[in-house]
Design a protein around this motif. Structure first.
Motif, mmCIF file in Angstrom:
data_model
loop_
_atom_site.group_PDB
_atom_site.id
_atom_site.type_symbol
_atom_site.label_atom_id
_atom_site.label_comp_id
_atom_site.label_asym_id
_atom_site.label_seq_id
_atom_site.Cartn_x
_atom_site.Cartn_y
_atom_site.Cartn_z
ATOM 1 N N ASP A 176 1.114 -1.246 0.130
ATOM 2 C CA ASP A 176 0.399 -0.227 0.632
ATOM 3 C C ASP A 176 1.007 0.752 -0.004
ATOM 4 O O ASP A 176 0.704 2.012 -0.997
ATOM 5 N N ARG A 250 -6.611 0.001 4.216
ATOM 6 C CA ARG A 250 -8.006 0.056 3.393
ATOM 7 C C ARG A 250 -8.354 1.272 2.968
ATOM 8 O O ARG A 250 -9.297 1.053 2.743
ATOM 9 N N ARG A 254 -5.729 3.123 0.379
ATOM 10 C CA ARG A 254 -6.131 2.186 -1.027
ATOM 11 C C ARG A 254 -7.432 3.927 -1.946
ATOM 12 O O ARG A 254 -7.156 3.284 -2.877
ATOM 13 N N ASN A 296 -11.075 -3.033 -3.896
ATOM 14 C CA ASN A 296 -10.930 -2.943 -2.190
ATOM 15 C C ASN A 296 -12.108 -2.006 -2.207
ATOM 16 O O ASN A 296 -12.759 -1.593 -1.492
ATOM 17 N N GLY A 300 -11.233 -4.527 0.746
ATOM 18 C CA GLY A 300 -11.042 -5.263 0.476
ATOM 19 C C GLY A 300 -11.192 -6.180 1.431
ATOM 20 O O GLY A 300 -9.867 -6.973 2.370
#
Lengths: 314, 123
Positions: A176, A250, A254, A296, A300
Motif C-alpha cells: 500500500d 484499506r 487505498r 478494495n 478489501g
C-alpha cells in the motif's frame, strides 16, 4: 420437494428483507433513484430528435445500469450483515469482536455514503469536467477521513498510557505504501513534464490535485496513528491496533491511491496535445485505479487471508 | 512501560512525566537508543496539552537523558562514561538531601550507607 423449495426461497427473502429495510439500504435506493432521474432528466434535455428504437435501447441500457447499481448498493448496504462475521475472522475474544464490528460498520457506512454522494455530484452535471471514478473515489476519501476524525475526551484526575511509538509505517503494508508513493511520484513527474512541455493548465491542475489528495490523506493517516489511546488491557489494545491498521491501509491508503490514479489519468489525457503517449498512459492509470477500487470495494475484506492487517511498533 | 499522571496532585504534570521517564532511563527499563513517542502522541494518549509534554521533554533533554533527532524522533541518550560536572553537582545535592533526611529520622552513617546499597541493588 415443494416444502424444500419454499423454505429455500423463504431463507433468501429472510436474509434480503432486513437489508432492504435497513436505513442504509433505504438511503442507497433513494440515492440510486435520484441518480437515475438526474441522468434521465439530463439525457431528455437534448434527446428530442431520437428515434423510437434509440429510446427503447436507451431505456434498456438504463434499466440494466439501474439494476446493476441497485445490486451493488444492496451489497454495500449489507455492511452490517457480515461485519460481525468478518470481525470473528480478525478477533480472538468478544470484546475485540465488538470493537471491530463497530469500526467496520462505521467505516463501511461512511464509504458508502461518500461514494454515493460522489456519484450523485457526478450525475448532477459535472460529467464534462469529472469522471465517475474521480467523483466516487474523492467522495470515499473525504468520508473515510471524516470517519477517522474522532478522538477521545480528556478525563480529569489520574490517567495512564503506554510509552510506545506508533507510526504510519507500523500500520501500513509495504504494498500500500509503495502504491501511494508511486502515484505521488508519477503525479510529480507529470507536473514537471507538463511545465517543461507547456501543457494545458487543466493537465497540471489534475496532477497537482492527485499530489494534494495523497498528501492530505497521509496527514489523516498520521492523525490515526497518533490518536490518543489510554493504557488498556492487551485484548483492547490488539483490537484498537487492528482497527487502526485497517483504517490506515484499506480505509485511507487505498482510496487515496485510486483517487490519485483517477486524477492522474485525467491529467495524462489532457497532456495529449504535447505528449502523444499521454492518452495511452491515462487509460493505463484509469484501469489501474478502477481495478484497485474493485479489489478494495468492500474494504478489501475478501483478501484478509492474503493481506492480513499489519501491526508493528517502532 | 506504563506512564501515569494525576492532574489533581500538587506536583506539576510535566514534572510527573519527567520523573517517571528519568526513573525508567536510570533503571534501564528504557535502554539507550530506545525511541520515545512523539509529543503529539504522548499528549493525546495521556489527554494532556502538547505544551506539557514538550516541557517534560525539554527538561529531560537538558538533563541529557534524551536526544531529539529531528525526523528520527526522540531517543534515550547514551550514558556518558564519565559523569559530567553538572551530574556530579546534582549527585552532591541529592546526597545532602539524603543526609538531612537521615538526621531527621535519627539514622547513623552505616544505616544510610546500607539503605543506599539496598536501593542501588533494587533499582
Amino acid at each position: 420437494m415443494r416444502q424444500s423449495s419454499d423454505s429455500s426461497h423463504g431463507s433468501v427473502w429472510d436474509s434480503v428483507w432486513p437489508r432492504l429495510t435497513h436505513p442504509a439500504a433505504r438511503a442507497a435506493i433513494a440515492g440510486i433513484v435520484f441518480l437515475s432521474l438526474a441522468v434521465v432528466a439530463r439525457s431528455g434535455g437534448d434527446g428530442g430528435g431520437r428515434t423510437p428504437l434509440e429510446i427503447v435501447l436507451l431505456l434498456a441500457i438504463l434499466g440494466v445500469v439501474v439494476l446493476g447499481l441497485i445490486g451493488i448498493a444492496l451489497t454495500l448496504a449489507g455492511f452490517d450483515a457480515d461485519a460481525g462475521e468478518i470481525a470473528d475472522r480478525l478477533a480472538d475474544d468478544p470484546i475485540q469482536r465488538r470493537l471491530l464490528t463497530r469500526w467496520l460498520e462505521r467505516a463501511r457506512w461512511a464509504r458508502f455514503v461518500g461514494g454515493l454522494s460522489g456519484c450523485i455530484v457526478w450525475a448532477l452535471g459535472f460529467q464534462t469536467n469529472f469522471d465517475l471514478l474521480v467523483c466516487g473515489s474523492v467522495g470515499i476519501c473525504v468520508a473515510a477521513v471524516l470517519a477517522e476524525s474522532h478522538h477521545l475526551r480528556r478525563p480529569n484526575g489520574p490517567r495512564a498510557a503506554r510509552l510506545e511509538v506508533r507510526t504510519v509505517a507500523g500500520y501500513l503494508a509495504v504494498g500500500d505504501r509503495r502504491w501511494m508513493v508511486a502515484v505521488a511520484g508519477s503525479a510529480g513527474v507529470v507536473v514537471v513534464v507538463g511545465l517543461v512541455l507547456g501543457a494545458s493548465q487543466s493537465s497540471i491542475s489534475w496532477a497537482i490535485a492527485a499530489l494534494v489528495t495523497i498528501g492530505l490523506v497521509h496527514l489523516a493517516q498520521r492523525r490515526v496513528a497518533s490518536r490518543g489511546r489510554p493504557a488498556v488491557n492487551e485484548s483492547l489494545r490488539r483490537a484498537d491496533d487492528l482497527a487502526r491498521s485497517l483504517a490506515i491501509g484499506r480505509g485511507l491508503a487505498r482510496p487515496a491511491t485510486y483517487a490519485g490514479l483517477a486524477m492522474l489519468a485525467r491529467s495524462l489525457f489532457e497532456l495529449r496535445s504535447v505528449l502523444a503517449a499521454g492518452p495511452f498512459l491515462g487509460i493505463v492509470a484509469w484501469f489501474c485505479g478502477a481495478g484497485l477500487w474493485w479489489r478494495n470495494r468492500r474494504l478489501g475484506l475478501g483478501h484478509l487471508a492474503d493481506e492480513p492487517p499489519q501491526v508493528a511498533y517502532a | 512501560m506504563i506512564l501515569s499522571v494525576d492532574s489533581t496532585r500538587a506536583l506539576p504534570v510535566y514534572e510527573q512525566v519527567r520523573d517517571q521517564i528519568r526513573r525508567m532511563v536510570s533503571t534501564g527499563t528504557l535502554a539507550p537508543g530506545a525511541r520515545l513517542p512523539t509529543i503529539r502522541q504522548l499528549a493525546a494518549d495521556l489527554g494532556l496539552a502538547k505544551g506539557t509534554i514538550e516541557r517534560a521533554y525539554e527538561l529531560l533533554e537538558s538533563d541529557r537523558l534524551i536526544e531529539r533527532r529531528g525526523r528520527n524522533g526522540t531517543v534515550v541518550a547514551d550514558r556518558p562514561d564519565v559523569p559530567t560536572a553538572s551530574a556530579v553537582r546534582e549527585l552532591g545535592d541529592a546526597a545532602e538531601r539524603l543526609v538531612v533526611v537521615a538526621r531527621q529520622v535519627g539514622a547513623d552513617e552505616e544505616a544510610v550507607v546500607a539503605a543506599l546499597r539496598q536501593a542501588w541493588a533494587t533499582l
